[in-house]
Each structure stands twice: as structure tokens, then as C-alpha cells.
Design an enzyme around this catalytic site. Structure first.
Site, short mmCIF file in Angstrom:
data_model
loop_
_atom_site.label_atom_id
_atom_site.label_comp_id
_atom_site.label_asym_id
_atom_site.label_seq_id
_atom_site.Cartn_x
_atom_site.Cartn_y
_atom_site.Cartn_z
N GLU A 7 9.45 -3.43 21.52
CA GLU A 7 10.17 -1.89 21.14
C GLU A 7 9.42 -0.76 20.76
O GLU A 7 8.95 0.06 20.80
CB GLU A 7 11.24 -1.69 20.75
CG GLU A 7 12.52 -0.52 21.37
CD GLU A 7 13.79 -0.61 20.94
OE1 GLU A 7 14.33 -0.21 20.26
OE2 GLU A 7 14.06 -1.66 21.06
N ASP A 110 14.00 -4.33 20.93
CA ASP A 110 14.97 -5.05 20.88
C ASP A 110 16.65 -5.39 21.66
O ASP A 110 16.55 -5.50 22.02
CB ASP A 110 15.83 -3.75 19.55
CG ASP A 110 15.15 -3.20 18.56
OD1 ASP A 110 14.51 -3.87 18.39
OD2 ASP A 110 16.00 -2.07 17.84
N TYR A 315 19.38 -8.19 11.78
CA TYR A 315 19.19 -7.00 13.47
C TYR A 315 20.74 -6.29 13.30
O TYR A 315 22.13 -6.33 12.51
CB TYR A 315 19.79 -7.00 14.06
CG TYR A 315 19.82 -6.56 15.76
CD1 TYR A 315 18.27 -5.70 15.55
CD2 TYR A 315 20.85 -6.03 16.90
CE1 TYR A 315 18.40 -5.15 17.13
CE2 TYR A 315 20.26 -4.80 17.24
CZ TYR A 315 19.83 -4.20 17.49
OH TYR A 315 19.56 -3.49 18.55
#
Length: 696
Positions: A7, A110, A315
């Protein structure tokens, strides 16, 4: 050759190092049989109405509902309107070539709804047919990336996630484009931006603002007594009742004073257990960072993303506060790591077995709760370190023992008045010892029994005032968004309702920031205060479906069902199209709320337009200018004559009755500054005879 797409360039760099793609090329790394390239967030977006041949805001064109949405490269604003971002266009060309030359694509955007959409929109825009697989990881440590690459998942496993992301993207387009155009057409001038999530969020801020401002403060009186608790301690009691009138309260106070003793009517003692807090998800981290440290939701998200990219935390855009069993196995090692950090010295007992309240694989969605990874946090800024240590501290709390207290409640009667005293003694500090909270909570009450007579040491009467609900802060607004306005304190119940919230953990910060950027609200210390523009919009839409918080929560629930494969995306699309038609019709019909009349004054800014009165705003009718002047200033509405003074002379006379955000009254002149924004001038502070103003 295989192409890996990340990303961001920073993530691509880490993956490239691990797979041996060490040769830097324009827009990618190459080596070891891999090309590792990157997006810069969304490279591709949904086209605006003019791509479908619809230009300008025209009533007969609404609603705009494309049969098929067109994808275009990300646009940038220029003096001549929007045009494709040249850097984005060249990166898309590089990615298209790499995809075409590859036998397989590894998707490393992601691991979430937006990450999936970034890749799929790009894949469809390019018209690519190369097969792809998914790298799905919860942290960017070398170990996690290597394990992820060994266990790549079929791309089709995430088709429903993509369909939910696509449905969210298209529904936001339909509601935002049509709602904004319809309301702006009804208004006659200016652009009033509305959105599927943005407008209900503004409605919650404005509703709380009016509830707070319209609250009538009422005085009340309460009685207090003090009795000897032994060992030189004093136990304070307060009356169960509060009196709205001073006279009866004073009469009872005199009787209590004369009585001199009180009789115990009830003494309750019980053990109270406080569960450990759950681990952080993003929204809870944002709420507590705002409440404790004054960080904005966007600031906390940016810091958490930075910590993730530095491999320090897992995350961040997670909506779960739980971890699965396989991650729980790693917890003792992570707690030992935290215990060696200077900030948490002596806070982690290496021999203690972690408790399991935050362990439940069934409540983990795409990603588990936020954890530190065990990488050393070096050279962090003060703000970054604050968020990192919040996550570390919460881990110690979440895996500690429960807090156990002995609580006591004693009720006494004196001169016919009931008084209560409450106290607690901590038997087992448990998780509350992590931040030393147990130290400030102890209130010891003697072992009084029913029927005991207590000698009073003192009696008093106090006057208090009822308080309104405070204005929203980012912390309380995030809570309201999480439960679609329902006020729920219990953590576990909040988690159960999170599918019905408005926005997602990943988008809530951006929605709040959008309301600031559009000029609908502003920060006053920690409070969120709607602007005149925000209140004007709210006054028009507050009873309409576009501002319905509960219904927006239902849309989020439907999107979650698409993600789980329980609802076809086409069904959702039909529902949102019908909703778009309803809100467009509703907003177009509110032109009666925007009825206008001429002020008889030329526009002071452009000099060509005439200033028109529209309810709460006065606006220039020259479309190229559209200067707005809002009537509501610091809780006071300007009259027609006061507005005319401002438009013709550049300032009003000295006006009374303004109220500051702190609730204090003041007098001031309202004047234009050099950019024709209104500002207050305080006569005693003027240094010249000109009304130059002072910026707020």
C-alpha cells in the site's frame, strides 16, 4: 516473476528486503524472482458526475445513479478544475506493466476493507487477468512477513471483503453527490456538503450543543454531616435527598444541627469484583488518548500507523478487543518484554499466569486487538511514545488479575433526614495496580451496625447547581459513533453493538476531520462546537433521513453482512439507490427553508452581487462570490438592521448580549476583517479608530 504490491513505499521496502528484491528501479524493487511495487493509498477512484455527461448542479439531473461506476486515476485540484495526478498516472503504468509480465500477483496492501479496495480498484482499472493471492498479516515484523509469505491465501477468499468495500465506496458516492447537489440547489447559493456518515455525525454534535445551551440551570441544596470514625478519622455523610428550595433545606439543617446524633438504619458490606479492561481496538485507543492526553482521533491514528510501520505494534485499524488462542501463546513472552522497559519496571510479575478475559477467537474480526510486537521502541517522539506506552500498559492491565474490593454503604437517620456514606478497601489491587489507581480509592468506614448511635462532629448545608450534559469531545463523539448514539458504558455490550455503529474504526477519524475542514464544527479546548454554518445545516436536515443516526448504523450492519457473505451486494445496492432517491427528493423539497429576500445592500466583497437574506445566513447572489454572513454569533442572532450596518459600514454598532464558549456574557462590535470573515472588536482594546478587528 511474481509481483508483490504494497500500500505504501515504506512497507514495500521492508518486504523487498525480506524477499531479496534489492535492485531499485523506477517505481519498484526487483530481485530474487520478485518485483515489489507500491500504491500511494488509493491510486484509482470513482469518477465524478461529469464523466457520465452530467455537468453542474441541475435539479432535473437528480438523482445521479450510474448503471456502472467508472474508475479513473486519482485527481488533483488545479486552477482549471480537477485533473489526473501525474505521479499517480505514471505509477499506474509501472504497476500495469509489472502485473502483465508476472505469473502471479501477491497482494500485500493493508489487510482490511480499504486495503482490499485499493488493490481491486487498481486491478479492475488496469483490466488485469493475472491470478493473485493474498498476504494477510497483522504486523510488519520480519517474522510475520516471512510466515505470511509461507502461508499465502487464495485471493478469492477475500471477495466478500471487496464487495463490502465496493458497496461502501459506491453508497458514499451516491449519497454524498446527490445529497450535496440537492441541498445546494434547494439553498440557491453556495455548496452544502452532506454525506452518509458525515451528516448524522454532525447531527449528534449539534443536538448535544443545543441540549447543552438550552439547559436551564437550577439550584439545589444538600445537607452533610460528619461522624467520628475512630483513630482520629472523620466519616462524611451526604443527604440522599436534594432540595430545590432553600427554606425547607435550611429548616432541616437547623434540626440536624440541634439533634447532635444520628442512628444507623442500614449497613451493607459486600465484595465487589472489577474485571480487567479489554485490550485496545483503534476506537478505544483514540477515545482514551483524547480524554487523557488531548490527542485528536486523526492524530492517534497517524501515530498508530507510524508505530505499525516501524514494526512496534500490530495492525492498528482493528475493530476487535480480543485475541485468538494462537496469539495468547505469545503473551507471556511479550509481557516479559514490556516488563523490561524502564516505564514498566516492577509492574509485570514474570511468574504470574496471564488471565484470559481478552481471549476469544470468535470475537476477532479481520484483525485481533492492538498489541506491541516485542521490537524495541527506540528514538520515538514524545507523542509516539505516549501511544506506544498506552498500548503496552493496557496489555499489562488486560492480562492481570481482577481488582477485588470490600465495599461498605452505611445509611443513617438524623432529625428525619436520611444520610449515606460509602467506602471501599482494596483487597486485591490486580489490574488497578498498573497505573497505581488503587492508592487514591481507599475510604475506610468503621464496622458500624444497624441501631448504632453516632455522635456528630459537624453539619453543613451546600448549594449546588444542576449541570447539562457537556458538549461532545472527540472521545465522547467516537463513543456515540460506535453505538449509533446509544449511551452504553459496558465494554462487552459496546463490542456486541459495534456492527451497528456509524463509520468504521478506520474511517471515524477522517469523518470527524471532514466536519472541521468543511467548516461545520471547530475545537474549543477539548469540546467540539458546531459553527454557524453547521447549525444552519442541522436546522434544515435534523428531521430528515440523511441525518438519521440509527439508520446509518443499520447500513454499517448491512455492509458487515456483505463481508460475512450473508447479504448479496446487489440487494444492498438496490436499497441504497432507493434511499438515495428518497433523500434527494426530501432535500430538493426543502427549498422553502431557504426562502430569500433582498437586503438592499451590495456585496461588500465583490461589489456586483446583492446580499440576500436566507433564514440564518445572508449570502451574495453572485455565483462566483457567494460571500456568506451567518446571523448567529456567539449565541446571539443579529437582526436585519445590524446585518445591514455590517454590510454597508463594515461594522455594527456596539452590541450587547453575546455569550462566550465558556458561558460568559460580553459586548462587542461585529466587523469584517480583510478577508470578509466576521470578527469581534472590543472597544476597550482598540488601538486605532479603524475597525480592523481582532481574529478569533
Amino acid at each position: 516473476m511474481k509481483t508483490i504490491i504494497a500500500e505504501k513505499p515504506s512497507v514495500a521496502r521492508e518486504i523487498a528486503r525480506i524477499v531479496g528484491a534489492t535492485k531499485r528501479e523506477e517505481g519498484y524493487f526487483e530481485g530474487g524472482g520478485y518485483a515489489v511495487t507500491w500504491a500511494f493509498g488509493h491510486l484509482v477512484q470513482l469518477a465524478m458526475p461529469d464523466s457520465y455527461g452530467i455537468r453542474g448542479f441541475v435539479r432535473d439531473n437528480l438523482p445521479v445513479i450510474p448503471e456502472t461506476f467508472t474508475l479513473i486515476p486519482r485527481q488533483e485540484k488545479t486552477e482549471k478544475g480537477y485533473k489526473p495526478d501525474s505521479g499517480v498516472v505514471s505509477q499506474i503504468k509501472i504497476i500495469a506493466r509489472l502485473f502483465k509480465e508476472s505469473e502471479q500477483i501477491i497482494v500485500a496492501t493493508d489487510a482490511g476493507r480499504e486495503g482490499e479496495l485499493i488493490f481491486r480498484y487498481l486491478y479492475h482499472y488496469i483490466g488485469c487477468t493475472t491470478p493473485f493471492v493474498r498476504l494477510w498479516i497483522s504486523s510488519l515484523t520480519d517474522k510475520a512477513i516471512r510466515e505470511g509469505l509461507r502461508n499465502l491465501e487464495a485471493g478469492s477468499k477475500y471477495d466478500n471483503l471487496y464487495l463490502a468495500a465496493k458497496a461502501r465506496s459506491e453508497s458514499d458516492w451516491l449519497v454524498g453527490i446527490n445529497g450535496t447537489q440537492a441541498l445546494s440547489i434547494a439553498a440557491g447559493h453556495g455548496t452544502y456538503s452532506v454525506g452518509r456518515v458525515q451528516t448524522p455525525t454532525l447531527a449528534m454534535v449539534c443536538a448535544r450543543y443545543w441540549e447543552n445551551r438550552r439547559f436551564t440551570v437550577e439550584p439545589f441544596w444538600q445537607l452533610h454531616i460528619a461522624a467520628d470514625g475512630g483513630n482520629g478519622d472523620t466519616v462524611k455523610f451526604s443527604s440522599s435527598e436534594k432540595w430545590k428550595e432553600k427554606e425547607p433545606a435550611t429548616a432541616l439543617y437547623n434540626k440536624v444541627k440541634e439533634a447532635g446524633t444520628a442512628t444507623v438504619t442500614k449497613a451493607e458490606r459486600k465484595e465487589k469484583t472489577e474485571d480487567t479492561p479489554l485490550l485496545y481496538d483503534l476506537t478505544t485507543l483514540q477515545k482514551e488518548a483524547n480524554a487523557k492526553h488531548g490527542f485528536t482521533a486523526e492524530q492517534t491514528l497517524e501515530i498508530a500507523q507510524k508505530l505499525y510501520e516501524k514494526k512496534l505494534i500490530t495492525y492498528p485499524r482493528t475493530g476487535s478487543r480480543y485475541i485468538p488462542e494462537d496469539v495468547f501463546v505469545e503473551i507471556p513472552k511479550l509481557l516479559a518484554f514490556i516488563g523490561n522497559l524502564p516505564e514498566w519496571k516492577d509492574k509485570v510479575n514474570p511468574k504470574t499466569v496471564p488471565t484470559r478475559r481478552s481471549v476469544d477467537g470468535g470475537k476477532v474480526t479481520d484483525h485481533h486487538a492492538l498489541l506491541v510486537t516485542g521490537e524495541k521502541p527506540l528514538f520515538l517522539s514524545k507523542e509516539d511514545n505516549t501511544v506506544y506506552q498506552m498500548i503496552a500498559g493496557r496489555m499489562i492491565e488486560a492480562f492481570s488479575e481482577k481488582c477485588v474490593k470490600d465495599t461498605t454503604s452505611v445509611t443513617v437517620e438524623c432529625a428525619g433526614v436520611e444520610f449515606v456514606a460509602k467506602g471501599s478497601i482494596i483487597k486485591q489491587a490486580g489490574w488497578r495496580a498498573v497505573y497505581g489507581e488503587e492508592e487514591k480509592e481507599e475510604i475506610t468506614i468503621p464496622g458500624w451496625q444497624e441501631g448504632d448511635t453516632l455522635v456528630l462532629k459537624a453539619a453543613s448545608i451546600t448549594e449546588g447547581k444542576t449541570k447539562p450534559k457537556p458538549l461532545h469531545t472527540e472521545a465522547t463523539l467516537l463513543s456515540a459513533m460506535e453505538t449509533a448514539g446509544k449511551e452504553i458504558e459496558d465494554d462487552a455490550l459496546r463490542q456486541a453493538l459495534k456492527d451497528c455503529g456509524i463509520g468504521t474504526p478506520a474511517t471515524r477519524a477522517a469523518i470527524i476531520e471532514t466536519l472541521f475542514k468543511r467548516g461545520y464544527m471547530e475545537r474549543c479546548k477539548k469540546s467540539l462546537v458546531p459553527t454557524e454554518k453547521g447549525l444552519a445545516l442541522y436546522s434544515v436536515v435534523k428531521t430528515m433521513r440523511i441525518a438519521d443516526v440509527a439508520m446509518t448504523g443499520e447500513w454499517e450492519k448491512e455492509l458487515a453482512r456483505i463481508e460475512r457473505g450473508e447479504l448479496p451486494a446487489d440487494t444492498f445496492r438496490k436499497e441504497i439507490e432507493a434511499y438515495t432517491e428518497e433523500i434527494t427528493s426530501e432535500l430538493l423539497s426543502c427549498d422553502k427553508l431557504f426562502t430569500r429576500r433582498d437586503s438592499g445592500c451590495k456585496c461588500p466583497k465583490c461589489g456586483t452581487g446583492s446580499m440576500q437574506f436566507y433564514g440564518k445566513v445572508v449570502r451574495c447572489d453572485n455565483a462566483e462570490c457567494g460571500l456568506p454572513v451567518f446571523r448567529l454569533k456567539a449565541n446571539r442572532t443579529l437582526t436585519d438592521d445590524e446585518i445591514k450596518d455590517l454590510l454597508t459600514d463594515g461594522h455594527t454598532k456596539l452590541l450587547k448580549g453575546f455569550k462566550s464558549k465558556q458561558g460568559k456574557s460580553f459586548d462587542a462590535v461585529v466587523a469584517f476583517d480583510g478577508d470578509y470573515n466576521t470578527t469581534f472588536v472590543f472597544p476597550e482594546r482598540k488601538t486605532t479608530k479603524k475597525f480592523s478587528g481582532r481574529k478569533k
